[in-house]
Structures are given as C-alpha cells and as structure tokens.
Design a protein around this motif. Structure first.
Motif, PDB file in Angstrom:
ATOM      1  N   ARG A 197      -7.386  -0.119  -4.187  1.00  0.00           N
ATOM      2  CA  ARG A 197      -6.721  -1.314  -4.728  1.00  0.00           C
ATOM      3  C   ARG A 197      -5.226  -1.299  -4.415  1.00  0.00           C
ATOM      4  NH1 ARG A 197      -9.705  -2.145 -10.657  1.00  0.00           N
ATOM      5  NH2 ARG A 197     -11.837  -2.173  -9.814  1.00  0.00           N
ATOM      6  N   LEU A 198      -4.941  -1.099  -3.152  1.00  0.00           N
ATOM      7  CA  LEU A 198      -3.547  -1.005  -2.722  1.00  0.00           C
ATOM      8  C   LEU A 198      -2.897  -2.376  -2.558  1.00  0.00           C
ATOM      9  CD1 LEU A 198      -3.799   1.827  -0.022  1.00  0.00           C
ATOM     10  CD2 LEU A 198      -3.040   2.019  -2.400  1.00  0.00           C
ATOM     11  N   TYR A 199      -3.696  -3.445  -2.488  1.00  0.00           N
ATOM     12  CA  TYR A 199      -3.153  -4.782  -2.234  1.00  0.00           C
ATOM     13  C   TYR A 199      -3.591  -5.753  -3.322  1.00  0.00           C
ATOM     14  CZ  TYR A 199      -2.040  -3.223   2.505  1.00  0.00           C
ATOM     15  OH  TYR A 199      -1.532  -2.553   3.579  1.00  0.00           O
ATOM     16  N   ASP A 200      -2.699  -6.654  -3.651  1.00  0.00           N
ATOM     17  CA  ASP A 200      -3.080  -7.754  -4.532  1.00  0.00           C
ATOM     18  C   ASP A 200      -3.662  -8.871  -3.676  1.00  0.00           C
ATOM     19  OD1 ASP A 200      -0.878  -8.757  -3.220  1.00  0.00           O
ATOM     20  OD2 ASP A 200       0.386  -8.958  -4.997  1.00  0.00           O
ATOM     21  N   GLY A 201      -3.954  -9.995  -4.313  1.00  0.00           N
ATOM     22  CA  GLY A 201      -4.578 -11.093  -3.583  1.00  0.00           C
ATOM     23  C   GLY A 201      -3.726 -11.602  -2.438  1.00  0.00           C
ATOM     24  N   LEU A 202      -2.423 -11.743  -2.659  1.00  0.00           N
ATOM     25  CA  LEU A 202      -1.543 -12.234  -1.605  1.00  0.00           C
ATOM     26  C   LEU A 202      -1.509 -11.256  -0.441  1.00  0.00           C
ATOM     27  CD1 LEU A 202       0.516 -14.198  -0.482  1.00  0.00           C
ATOM     28  CD2 LEU A 202       2.293 -13.026  -1.823  1.00  0.00           C
ATOM     29  N   GLY A 203      -1.443  -9.962  -0.734  1.00  0.00           N
ATOM     30  CA  GLY A 203      -1.433  -8.970   0.341  1.00  0.00           C
ATOM     31  C   GLY A 203      -2.698  -9.020   1.167  1.00  0.00           C
ATOM     32  N   LEU A 204      -3.834  -9.169   0.517  1.00  0.00           N
ATOM     33  CA  LEU A 204      -5.098  -9.255   1.244  1.00  0.00           C
ATOM     34  C   LEU A 204      -5.170 -10.532   2.076  1.00  0.00           C
ATOM     35  CD1 LEU A 204      -7.458  -7.994  -1.590  1.00  0.00           C
ATOM     36  CD2 LEU A 204      -6.976  -6.807   0.559  1.00  0.00           C
ATOM     37  N   ALA A 205      -4.648 -11.622   1.532  1.00  0.00           N
ATOM     38  CA  ALA A 205      -4.631 -12.872   2.294  1.00  0.00           C
ATOM     39  C   ALA A 205      -3.770 -12.737   3.550  1.00  0.00           C
ATOM     40  CB  ALA A 205      -4.119 -14.011   1.425  1.00  0.00           C
ATOM     41  N   LEU A 206      -2.642 -12.046   3.437  1.00  0.00           N
ATOM     42  CA  LEU A 206      -1.782 -11.831   4.595  1.00  0.00           C
ATOM     43  C   LEU A 206      -2.464 -10.948   5.635  1.00  0.00           C
ATOM     44  CD1 LEU A 206       1.631 -11.340   2.758  1.00  0.00           C
ATOM     45  CD2 LEU A 206       0.979 -13.277   4.193  1.00  0.00           C
ATOM     46  N   VAL A 207      -3.211  -9.941   5.164  1.00  0.00           N
ATOM     47  CA  VAL A 207      -3.970  -9.102   6.098  1.00  0.00           C
ATOM     48  C   VAL A 207      -4.999  -9.947   6.840  1.00  0.00           C
ATOM     49  CG1 VAL A 207      -5.641  -7.224   6.257  1.00  0.00           C
ATOM     50  CG2 VAL A 207      -3.607  -6.957   4.832  1.00  0.00           C
TER      51      VAL A 207
END
Length: 382
Positions: free
Chosen positions: A203-213
């Motif tokens: 769980r290293l990324y929040d929703g925004l981080g995952l969307a950017l990935v």
C-alpha cells in the motif's frame, strides 16, 4: 534473427577490445546480459577472443594454486570493466570464481554477478550469492533498474530462485523508494509488473498515485491493474481527472467506470465519442446506469450540423438496423472524411453493407474510408 546475431557478436568484440560495458551493449535489456555471458564463453572456446587473466595471478601462466589460495579480498590492481566481464564469463569455473571478488563495488557488473549466482559450479554460485547479498541492498536506484530485470529473467533457471528471493526481500522489507524506482524508472515491463504487485501489497500509493502510474505506463498489464486499484481506492475527485486524461483507452475506460461509482453519470456522455471502443462501451454502460439512452445521444449527434467523428460508429455499435440504417448511409457522403469512415464502419457493424456503394468508396480520397470500405467488402471478395 540475423541482425540480432550480428549485434550479439558485435557486443563481444567491443568487450574484447576493452570498451566500457555501457558502450558495448544495451544494459537495459536483461536478455543482453544473458546473451553476453553465453557469447563470451563461446567466443573463448572457439578462439575468437583471447582474454588475458594475468591480473588474477600476477603471472602470464595459469597459476591455479594462486587462484585456489586467493581470499575474497581482491588485490589493489583493479581490472577494467571489460577485462573483468571476460573473466566473469570465462568457460573455466576457477577463473569465474576468482574474478568475483573484483566485482565488489562495481555496480556496472552487478548483472553479471546475478548470472554467476545461477552458475552450475557450486563454488562460483556460493561466492556470487554472497556478493549479491552484500551489494544488492546498497545498490543505487539506477543500478537496481538494470539488475532487477536480470534477476527476474533468470528466475526460471534451475538455480535462479535464491537471487529472486533476495530481490523480493529487498522490495518487500526494504525502503519503498526501491519499489518506486523500479515501477517508474525501469524499462522492463515484467519488472514493473512485479514492482506494482509489491507496491499494492505494501500500500505504497494512494488513489492519485496509482492513477498516475496507470496513466504514465505503456504496459497494458500495469495500466489495467493500477487503474483498477485507483478506482477501488474510492477517491474519484483525485483519480478520475487523471484517468480520463490518459492516452491509453483502457485507462480512460477505468476513469469512465469510476464516474458511475461517484454518481456522476452525465459526465460520461462526452466519452461516447471516444477513439477507444472500450471507453465508448464503458460510457454507454454508465449513461444507461444513469437512466440515459446512448443510442438517442448518437442519433442526435449524427443529425446535427457538426457531426463528431465517431458518432456514426457509436450508432452502429448500439443502434438498430431499421431505425439507423438510412442515417448512416447518408453520412457516407459527409464532407468530413473521418465521419464518412465512421459511417462505413457503423454500417458494417449493423450488417447493412451495400457492396456497390462500398466499391465506389474504394476511390474515396480519405484513406480511412478506403480502409473501412475494404473491411466491409471482405465477405464478397472470396
């Protein structure tokens, strides 16, 4: 195949001439390192390369007893990267084992250490694994993005499991920056997929981080998994704009789907005309979930003065033959070539192809119209 073989031979020649490894081969390709190991060994056996290993013994002869007595600490005379690469890939296991201590602190040679960690000779393998345990946790992110793909590529080898365990432990128990470095900075898709798995588990990324990935990656598996996780994070205000602005249709489709969970069904309507068929399908589903009728939206758009390029195609995807055939036939005469091509595609989807009209359109000045007319005529071409 011939070009690949020539490139591999050229890499061996460059190493044999003493060129730095970064100039001898493309180190971002994990296969290049395995190929180099195999090709150097074959070149030495056949006499195409004549490496000198006097730096290992201090003599011009073999000096095997000196090799056997050597400890893990190398002598002060450090060889060049090319000479050390030749020794690490030598057909003789005693040479390979004796060369390994010189690779300590040489990040450009870490991929070859990984290969030696899968060596068939147990002494070579043991020394390489010990060196890998010491070097991998302190490797820079640049070195890790080159070394990790080699580890994962060799995972299928008989003795490749221990190196994979070392990498997995580093990613799961080490700093999250290492995972981020692989996920965002590695060119190898398989490595990015593995890094994403760890990132999701930790769980290293929040929703925004995952969307950017998802929006920034070009691998379909990474896009799919990261976009799905971003939608599941339940942060539509942050994630939806990023997903909808992505270049990939599958990522935009995930963003459109997220609109339904956020209760923003009306915002999906513009994506009924998206260039991606998957995105259009998701938009039709979201519009229907909100009580709308996608076919009516398409019909209105096709009857307007400024017809969206893919409105006829969308009408063919969800319209009916009896109601929409006449409108699509008329649009095959539209002044906009993209609209004409879309209308031909819509007629093909509704099974309303007129072979004579399609033959006429084979002379259309718009390449897209000719292409779609050719596809529509395939059942009549034998």
């Amino acid at each position: 195949m011939r070009n690949e073989a020539e490139a591999r031979q050229a890499a061996v020649r460059r190493v044999g001439r003493g060129l730095p490894l970064e100039r001898a081969l493309d180190g971002t390709r994990p296969k290049a390192w395995a190929d180099l190991d195999e090709d150097i060994r074959r070149a030495v056996v056949h006499g195409h390369v004549q490496p000198s290993h006097a730096w290992l013994t201090g003599e011009s002869g073999p000096g095997w007893r000196r090799l056997w007595r050597r400890t893990s600490a190398p002598s002060p005379a450090a060889p060049s990267g090319a000479r050390l690469a030749l020794a690490l890939c030598d057909p003789d296991g005693r040479i390979r084992e004796a060369a390994l201590p010189y690779a300590a602190g040489r990040p450009e040679l870490l991929p070859l250490v990984v290969i030696r960690a899968t060596d068939w000779a147990e002494p070579v393998r043991a020394r390489a694994l010990a060196l890998l345990r010491a070097e991998l946790p302190t490797a820079s992110h640049e070195s890790l993005t080159v070394t990790a793909p080699v580890i994962l590529r060799l995972a299928g080898r008989l003795r490749g499991g221990e190196a994979v365990e070392l990498l997995d432990a580093l990613l799961r128990d080490g700093p999250g920056a290492a995972v981020t470095a692989l996920l965002l900075g590695c060119r190898d898709a398989a490595t990015r997929r593995a890094a994403l798995t760890v990132a999701l588990d930790r769980r290293l990324y929040d929703g925004l981080g995952l969307a950017l990935v998802a929006a920034g990656d070009h691998d379909p598996v990474v896009q799919e998994r990261a976009a799905s996780a971003a939608v599941a994070a339940g942060e539509p205000d942050a994630t939806v704009p990023v997903l909808l602005g992505a270049r990939s249709g599958r990522v935009r489709a995930a963003g459109v789907t997220a609109l339904r969970g956020a209760g923003r069904h009306a915002e999906a309507e513009p994506y009924l005309f998206d260039r991606s068929g998957r995105t259009r399908a998701c938009a039709r589903w979201v519009v229907r979930q909100g009580g709308g009728d996608p076919a009516s939206v398409y019909r209105t758009a096709c009857a307007g003065a400024d017809v969206p390029d893919r409105a006829p195609l969308g009408l063919g995807e969800c319209g009916t033959r009896a109601v929409d055939g006449a409108a699509l036939r008329k649009l095959t005469e539209h002044p906009n070539g993209r609209v004409r091509a879309s209308a031909v595609a819509g007629l093909r989807l509704l099974d309303l192809v007129d072979p004579r009209r399609m033959r006429e359109l084979l002379d259309d000045p718009e390449p897209g119209v000719v292409r779609e007319a050719g596809r529509a005529l395939r059942p009549w071409t034998g």
